[in-house]
Structures are given as structure tokens and as C-alpha cells.
Design a protein around this motif. Structure first.
Motif, mmCIF file in Angstrom:
data_model
loop_
_atom_site.group_PDB
_atom_site.id
_atom_site.type_symbol
_atom_site.label_atom_id
_atom_site.label_comp_id
_atom_site.label_asym_id
_atom_site.label_seq_id
_atom_site.Cartn_x
_atom_site.Cartn_y
_atom_site.Cartn_z
ATOM 1 N N UNK A 110 7.973 -5.110 8.868
ATOM 2 C CA UNK A 110 7.009 -4.644 9.868
ATOM 3 C C UNK A 110 6.036 -3.625 9.275
ATOM 4 N N UNK A 111 6.589 -2.686 8.493
ATOM 5 C CA UNK A 111 5.741 -1.651 7.893
ATOM 6 C C UNK A 111 4.788 -2.228 6.866
ATOM 7 N N UNK A 112 5.281 -3.123 6.013
ATOM 8 C CA UNK A 112 4.430 -3.678 4.953
ATOM 9 C C UNK A 112 3.379 -4.616 5.536
ATOM 10 N N UNK A 113 3.760 -5.375 6.561
ATOM 11 C CA UNK A 113 2.801 -6.298 7.175
ATOM 12 C C UNK A 113 1.643 -5.567 7.831
ATOM 13 N N UNK A 114 1.894 -4.327 8.265
ATOM 14 C CA UNK A 114 0.834 -3.529 8.889
ATOM 15 C C UNK A 114 -0.077 -2.878 7.863
ATOM 16 N N UNK A 115 0.173 -3.123 6.592
ATOM 17 C CA UNK A 115 -0.670 -2.565 5.545
ATOM 18 C C UNK A 115 -0.175 -1.258 4.975
ATOM 19 N N UNK A 116 0.969 -0.785 5.417
ATOM 20 C CA UNK A 116 1.506 0.469 4.916
ATOM 21 C C UNK A 116 2.433 0.248 3.740
ATOM 22 N N UNK A 117 2.884 1.316 3.117
ATOM 23 C CA UNK A 117 3.820 1.202 2.000
ATOM 24 C C UNK A 117 5.236 0.903 2.495
ATOM 25 N N UNK A 118 6.119 0.643 1.566
ATOM 26 C CA UNK A 118 7.527 0.435 1.895
ATOM 27 C C UNK A 118 8.096 1.747 2.431
ATOM 28 N N UNK A 119 8.609 1.781 3.666
ATOM 29 C CA UNK A 119 9.010 3.055 4.271
ATOM 30 C C UNK A 119 10.152 3.752 3.557
#
Length: 203
Positions: free
Chosen positions: A115-124
Motif C-alpha cells: 500500500x505504501x509503495x503503490x502510493x509512491x512512498x518509500x518502504x515504511x
């Protein structure tokens, strides 16, 4: 419940194949997790975590449950039993704990990473994609070792069942000895007429 020989062999093949598949899938998840946490490419990170989610959603739990069910059938359908030997008992509970951890820890962690990576963010958090495969792999390797070595002997239940069978074996042994001794007593008088005849011929 006692399995016939063909059923036991078929169940053993299923159990070994499912266990090997579960172990191999965990190795693949660990490789993808390491790739996702060490690469500098956002595309590679997303591809890795998406592949992890695909494996976790469609392959991991079916193989895990197949391993558990086939192991139960083997333990209950053979003299090994489920609670007679410590290694079988520990392997059962460790398998159950690993499946629970997969459902409530590994899959949610991988889902959060996707979910985090698909939104364009880094690996949480690297632990979301590394901790689960590492723990699972350690558990599977441990279960493989104890399946081969079969350590620790009998449980209390196993010792009690063996003690219950021992008096029956002793009684059977005493019965056979008694039958032999009675046979000797019966055959002994048959020699007396021969001895008497020899004594009369000598006289």
C-alpha cells in the motif's frame, strides 16, 4: 485410525511435497524482502513487494494448511501418534504457531508495504518484509531437523501407553514359558517304559 500402506505412502508424499514447497516459498519471500530493502530502485521495490503479496495471498496459506493436515493424518494414522513422541508434539505446535504468525503478522506486513509503495512512498519498515520470512524459515529448518533426527524420546502419554502394553507382553511371555514347561512334564513319563524295558533286558 490406522492407515493402510498405500494410504500412508500417499499421505507421506503429500506431506513432504507440501513441506518442501512451504520451505521453498519462504526462501523466495526472504529473497524478495532482501531485494526490496537493499535496492535503490523504486520500481524494483514495488515489483518485489507485489510479488511477495502475490505469494503470501495465493500460495503460502494453502501450502501451510496442507502441511498441517497431512502431518495430522500421518501422526494419527501411524504408531507415531500425535502426543506420544516429543518431536511430533513440538512440530505440531510449531507448525500451528507459524501458520498463526503468517495470518496475523506476515501477510498484514506485506500488505502495508504494498500500500505504501503503490502510493509512491518509500518502504515504511524493513521489518514488514524481512521479519516474517526470517522467523518462518528458522522454524521450518528446525522442524526439518527434528523430523530427521527424532530427538527427545517419549512424552508422558507415550511412556504411559508403553507401560500399559508391557504387562500384556510379560503375560504372553510367561504363558509361552508355562506351555513349554507343561509340554516337558507331559513328555517325561513317555520315557519310563523304555527305561524299564532296558533294565529288564540287562537283568
Amino acid at each position: 485410525m490406522k492407515l493402510s500402506r498405500p494410504a500412508r505412502r500417499a499421505t507421506l508424499v503429500v506431506h513432504v511435497a507440501a513441506s518442501a514447497g512451504w520451505l521453498g516459498l519462504t526462501l523466495g519471500l526472504l529473497a524478495l524482502g532482501i531485494t526490496a530493502t537493499t535496492t535503490g530502485s523504486a520500481v524494483t521495490v514495488e515489483a518485489s513487494v507485489r510479488a511477495m503479496k502475490l505469494f503470501a495471498d495465493w500460495l503460502l496459506l494453502p501450502l501451510a494448511f496442507l502441511t498441517l493436515v497431512s502431518g495430522l493424518v500421518l501422526s494419527l494414522g501411524t504408531p507415531w501418534g500425535l502426543a506420544r513422541h516429543r518431536w511430533v508434539y513440538i512440530k505440531f505446535w510449531l507448525t500451528l504457531a507459524t501458520i498463526t504468525a503468517t495470518v496475523f503478522a506476515l501477510r498484514p506486513g506485506v500488505g502495508a508495504a504494498v500500500t505504501a509503495v503503490s502510493a509512491g512512498g518509500p518502504l515504511p519498515d524493513a521489518g514488514d518484509v524481512l521479519f516474517g520470512p526470517i522467523v518462518s524459515l528458522s522454524a521450518y529448518l528446525f522442524m526439518t531437523v527434528i523430523s530427521v533426527l527424532k530427538p527427545w524420546g517419549l512424552t508422558r502419554r507415550g511412556r504411559r501407553l508403553r507401560e500399559q502394553k508391557s504387562p500384556g507382553r510379560k503375560a504372553a511371555g510367561q504363558k509361552s514359558v508355562g506351555q513349554k514347561s507343561r509340554g516337558q512334564k507331559i513328555s517325561a513319563p513317555a520315557r519310563k517304559p523304555v527305561d524299564a524295558e532296558r533294565a529288564s533286558q540287562t537283568a
